[in-house]
Design an enzyme around this catalytic site. Structure first.
Site, PDB file in Angstrom:
ATOM      1  N   ASP A 192       0.858  -1.186   0.000  1.00  0.00           N
ATOM      2  CA  ASP A 192       0.000   0.000   0.000  1.00  0.00           C
ATOM      3  C   ASP A 192       0.893   1.234   0.000  1.00  0.00           C
ATOM      4  O   ASP A 192       2.035   1.195   0.474  1.00  0.00           O
ATOM      5  CB  ASP A 192      -0.878   0.025   1.245  1.00  0.00           C
ATOM      6  CG  ASP A 192      -1.922  -1.064   1.235  1.00  0.00           C
ATOM      7  OD1 ASP A 192      -1.936  -1.866   0.281  1.00  0.00           O
ATOM      8  OD2 ASP A 192      -2.722  -1.134   2.196  1.00  0.00           O
ATOM      9  N   HIS A 268       5.200  -7.246  -0.522  1.00  0.00           N
ATOM     10  CA  HIS A 268       5.115  -8.539  -1.195  1.00  0.00           C
ATOM     11  C   HIS A 268       5.909  -8.517  -2.495  1.00  0.00           C
ATOM     12  O   HIS A 268       6.400  -7.468  -2.927  1.00  0.00           O
ATOM     13  CB  HIS A 268       3.650  -8.884  -1.485  1.00  0.00           C
ATOM     14  CG  HIS A 268       2.785  -8.923  -0.257  1.00  0.00           C
ATOM     15  ND1 HIS A 268       2.202 -10.095   0.189  1.00  0.00           N
ATOM     16  CD2 HIS A 268       2.392  -7.954   0.616  1.00  0.00           C
ATOM     17  CE1 HIS A 268       1.492  -9.837   1.275  1.00  0.00           C
ATOM     18  NE2 HIS A 268       1.590  -8.548   1.544  1.00  0.00           N
ATOM     19  N   SER A 379       7.448   3.558   5.248  1.00  0.00           N
ATOM     20  CA  SER A 379       8.732   3.868   4.631  1.00  0.00           C
ATOM     21  C   SER A 379       8.548   3.916   3.115  1.00  0.00           C
ATOM     22  O   SER A 379       7.508   4.372   2.646  1.00  0.00           O
ATOM     23  CB  SER A 379       9.787   2.833   5.032  1.00  0.00           C
ATOM     24  OG  SER A 379      11.062   3.280   4.659  1.00  0.00           O
TER      25      SER A 379
END
Length: 410
Positions: A192, A268, A379
């Site tokens: 995200d 991911h 981050s």
């Protein structure tokens, strides 16, 4: 007779003059003594009681300018100034006016880097590990949810009492159906976040935000010895960018995704690929929010980061997890030897680790959408990969994106 009277009057006048002089001298000495007494008397504060007269020591109020006060005052003033500048930039963005680029000077970058962000991040990490009492968990997590706009309906466990500490709450898992992985595009978003920039890499420079670049070689580091042999066979050009392009007719692309504190903190695999090498750069832990990324040139090259490199069906592929303030811990699930935000490190150093061994000559295979790693707080993820010239991004600068959504395809 007249002479005697005159002598008597003269004597009387002399006596009166002497008396006047003595009186004036006595009064002058008395006044001077009073003045001296008053001057010598210490400035006591006096308190009266029924029994006796009490005196206290003189009160002296002085203000000494200490280095800590100076740093707090200047730091607070500078932070306030930066917040005001950020507010003006946000207002200009809302009005559709292009913001002029104002890069930080060397002394500003040095001043920022002198802040002990690594120590603060380690302290924050330890604080996150402290187990909260059951009655305190819901108020603390609710405040965080309200501040950063977290959607707990997507979490695998919605009950806030389930998370023992802040670290578990940051690393919460999502419901499988909340992030469907796109099957029709070759590259998906690994996390995200917010799209800061994307496009082709040109002249060995990568844009971290529009108009602010950083060096590709400084960011990824020099090629390893095994890579040098491979690249020398496929490319005759000496430039670092052309060394990464292993197939004729391909181009090098990049995409920068910023994870805010309220976003899902795991990342991911963005495609089907094989991870062959890991490079860890210890460094600073400056903030990587869009405002700072627009202000400090080569911000991602200053910060601590973990670079994973390998190959996919079109050639070179890399994913870099960039650390930031309060994000000293970067975890890669299949790499147990990785330890980030160590107390001591050599400036400009990096650590290499190869996943290609005699027993495993293909490295670590990763499937699209597979769990790869996690941050302890928001981050940045940077993708740099090789693809044919007809590769197209399905993105807009500044848009919000979620894990599993398409980044681009052929």
């Amino acid at each position: 007779m007249a002479a005697s009277v005159e002598r008597m009057c003269g004597a009387a006048l002399r006596r009166s003059s002497v008396l006047a002089d003595c009186s004036f001298s006595w009064q002058k000495n008395l006044s001077l003594r009073k003045t001296l007494i008053i001057w010598k008397q210490p400035p006591f504060r006096t308190f009266f009681t029924d029994r006796r007269k009490l005196h206290t020591a003189p009160v002296v109020r002085t203000f000494r300018l200490r280095p800590f006060h100076f740093l707090v005052a200047t730091g607070g003033g500078y932070a306030g100034y930066r917040q005001y500048e950020k507010y003006k930039e946000e207002q200009l963005e809302k009005m559709g006016i292009e913001i002029p680029i104002k890069l930080a000077s060397k002394w500003e970058v040095s001043l920022y880097k002198s802040v002990p962000t690594r120590l603060l991040s380690r302290a924050w990490g330890r604080l996150n590990q402290v187990e909260l009492p059951t009655w305190l968990r819901k108020p603390v997590y609710s405040l965080y949810i309200w501040t950063f706009g977290v959607n707990m309906k997507e979490a695998a466990v919605e009950d806030l009492h389930h998370y023992r500490n802040l670290s578990e709450f940051f690393r919460r898992k999502l419901k499988p159906q909340s992030r469907p992985v796109c099957c029709y595009h070759s590259v998906i978003s690994p996390s995200d976040g917010k799209i800061l920039n994307f496009g082709q890499v040109k002249n060995c420079e990568v844009e971290q935000v529009k108009g602010v670049t950083y060096s590709l070689e400084s960011f990824l580091g020099p090629c390893t010895s095994t890579e040098d042999v491979q690249f020398s066979q496929t490319s005759s050009c000496n430039s670092f960018q052309n060394q990464l392009v292993t197939k004729e007719g391909n181009e090098l692309y990049h995409c920068v995704i910023y994870l805010a504190p309220g976003d899902y903190h795991c990342f991911h695999s963005p495609t089907d690929w094989r991870v062959s090498h890991r490079r860890h750069f210890p460094g600073s832990l400056m903030s990587v929010n869009p405002g700072v990324a627009r202000w400090i040139k080569e911000l991602f090259c200053h910060n601590e980061r973990v670079v994973l490199t390998g190959d996919w069906k079109h050639g070179f592929f890399s994913l870099t997890a960039v650390g930031a303030t309060n994000v000293g811990s970067i975890r890669i699930y299949f790499d147990r030897d990785l330890h980030t935000n160590s107390p001591c490190y050599s400036k400009g150093s990096y650590n290499d680790f190869s996943f290609i061994t005699n027993n495993n000559k293909e490295g670590i295979p990763m499937r699209k959408g597979e769990h790869l790693g996690e941050f302890n707080l928001g981050s940045t993820i940077v993708l740099i990969f090789e693809a044919p010239k007809d590769f197209n991004f399905h993105l807009k600068p500044g848009q919000k994106i979620r894990f599993g959504e398409a980044l681009g395809s052929l």
